[in-house]
Design a protein around this motif. Structure first.
Motif, mmCIF file in Angstrom:
data_model
loop_
_atom_site.group_PDB
_atom_site.id
_atom_site.type_symbol
_atom_site.label_atom_id
_atom_site.label_comp_id
_atom_site.label_asym_id
_atom_site.label_seq_id
_atom_site.Cartn_x
_atom_site.Cartn_y
_atom_site.Cartn_z
ATOM 1 N N CYS A 248 -4.760 2.301 6.308
ATOM 2 C CA CYS A 248 -5.222 3.612 5.827
ATOM 3 C C CYS A 248 -6.627 3.573 5.224
ATOM 4 N N CYS B 235 -7.410 -1.409 2.905
ATOM 5 C CA CYS B 235 -6.150 -1.467 3.672
ATOM 6 C C CYS B 235 -6.448 -1.358 5.176
ATOM 7 N N SER C 256 -7.753 2.636 2.459
ATOM 8 C CA SER C 256 -7.945 2.822 1.012
ATOM 9 C C SER C 256 -8.252 1.469 0.363
ATOM 10 N N CYS D 53 0.825 -1.205 0.000
ATOM 11 C CA CYS D 53 0.000 0.000 0.000
ATOM 12 C C CYS D 53 0.868 1.268 0.000
ATOM 13 N N CYS E 245 0.550 3.701 1.789
ATOM 14 C CA CYS E 245 0.764 4.120 3.184
ATOM 15 C C CYS E 245 1.924 3.392 3.833
#
Ligand SMILES: [Zn+2]
Length: 389
Positions: A316, A313, A318, A213, A215
């Protein structure tokens, strides 16, 4: 109609006599010297053409059967009975045609065998209600004798409770040969009641993509599990359980029950991915709420609900949008080469039912594709879809 007549007081099975002996019996019957075993009235020795052969049987003389006496058996019924009888005798298992105890008579009464000290065998070609099957089984059980039911087709077994079926074998036979194989397997102690309990520990391979990811988190996007049912029994084959899309479950009437069924199905699909994420110390996607849309195939509106769930995720939140559109087309998921991650209880998704089986079908090991091919067909297309998004 009967397969057995009393000749000089001895039970005589028409179908096992030599042609010469049968001729003698026919002569004796014309002199009214052969008796029906149950009514002890004179019996006629007769034959009937059936299925390219001759069926021998006994019956009362015309107009002489007692009032209320009904015994109209089809030639098919007789052929099954006789095939079973001959097979058991050949195995050295004591068996009598049209014999019984107390207030009942069975098609075949079996003496001591690997199955039980005594066993009643009933061939049931004509339709019989489940209630009647239950009553007749109970009647024999009161004499301490279990019953082996052999039905002529699957539609005629009715609904027989599992409790009853566990101790009284129930089978379907299409031919006299089938019936003989079934009865032999039961009496030799080979047949068994498959309660499907062994599927509680079905090995499962995870189908997932490792997401790196933006992040910084690393987590598995779960697609489902391949349940290796084939390793439990040869009755079943590997099965893919999705954890993002299904139209197989959630068909009931109650909205809450439908939703629970879909969630359970998705959770089962996710189970091996979870185990894999733990093992490798990476995160696992957070499931969204379940929603549905109506499926459309070609231009035809099917009205079939397709249930869906996506994953985001765990750090985060997303969602890699390309992945929610599903798997690359045409991948042989059942040949996924990822190692087995865990075992799961697969009983809720089995298409086989608990029932009696003649023998155990050996389990088998599935074949898998190479890791190279898995990457080319599954991993890389998904990765590049994320990269292009
Ligand atoms: Zn993230």
């Amino acid at each position: 109609m009967a397969c057995v007549g009393l000749v000089d007081g001895c039970r005589t099975v028409a179908s096992v006599l030599s042609d010469e002996d049968w001729k003698k019996v026919v002569k004796l019957s014309k002199c009214r010297q052969v008796l029906m075993p149950d009514t002890k009235l004179p019996a006629q020795a007769k034959t009937r053409r059936w299925n390219g052969g001759i069926t021998r049987y006994f019956s009362h003389f015309p107009g002489e059967s007692p009032e209320g006496y009904t015994n109209t058996e089809s030639p098919e019924h007789i052929a099954m009975k006789v095939a079973i009888y001959k097979a058991l005798v050949e195995l050295g298992i004591p068996a009598e045609l049209e014999d019984g105890l107390d207030d009942w008579r069975a098609d075949i009464l079996v003496g001591d065998s690997a199955f039980a000290p005594r066993l009643a065998i009933e061939v049931q070609i004509s339709t019989q209600s489940a209630q009647r099957t239950y009553e007749r089984t109970e009647q024999r059980n009161r004499s301490g004798v279990p019953t082996l039911w052999i039905f002529g087709s699957a539609g005629q077994t009715g609904v027989i409770s599992e409790d009853l079926a566990r101790s009284n074998p129930v089978f379907v036979a299409n031919t006299p040969q089938d019936a003989a194989v079934i009865a032999s397997a039961v009496c030799r102690g080979q047949a068994f009641f498959d309660d499907l309990l062994q599927y509680q520990k079905t090995p499962a391979r995870p189908v997932a993509l490792l997401v790196n990811c933006a992040c910084g988190g690393r987590w598995l996007y779960p697609f489902g599990s391949v349940l290796l049912l084939n390793r439990i029994s040869g009755e079943t084959a590997p099965m893919f359980i999705s954890c993002f899309s299904t139209s197989k479950v959630g068909k009931g009437l109650l909205a809450t029950a439908r939703m629970r069924a879909v969630e359970r199905y998705f959770d089962l699909g996710m189970s091996s991915v979870k185990a894999s994420a733990e093992k490798y110390g990476v995160g696992i996607g957070q499931p969204s709420k379940v929603w549905h849309r109506y499926g459309r195939f070609g231009s035809l509106e099917t009205g079939i609900r397709v249930w869906e769930r996506s994953y985001s995720c765990p750090a985060c939140a997303s969602t890699p949008e390309p992945l929610t559109r599903g798997l690359p087309k045409g991948v042989a998921l059942l040949m996924c080469p990822v190692p087995v991650a865990t075992t799961v209880d697969a009983r809720s998704v089995l298409t086989v039912k608990s029932c009696w089986r003649v023998y155990r079908k050996d389990c088998w090991v599935e074949s898998v594709m190479s890791e190279r091919r898995w990457k080319d067909e599954f991993i890389y297309p998904l990765r590049s879809a994320i990269a292009q998004a």
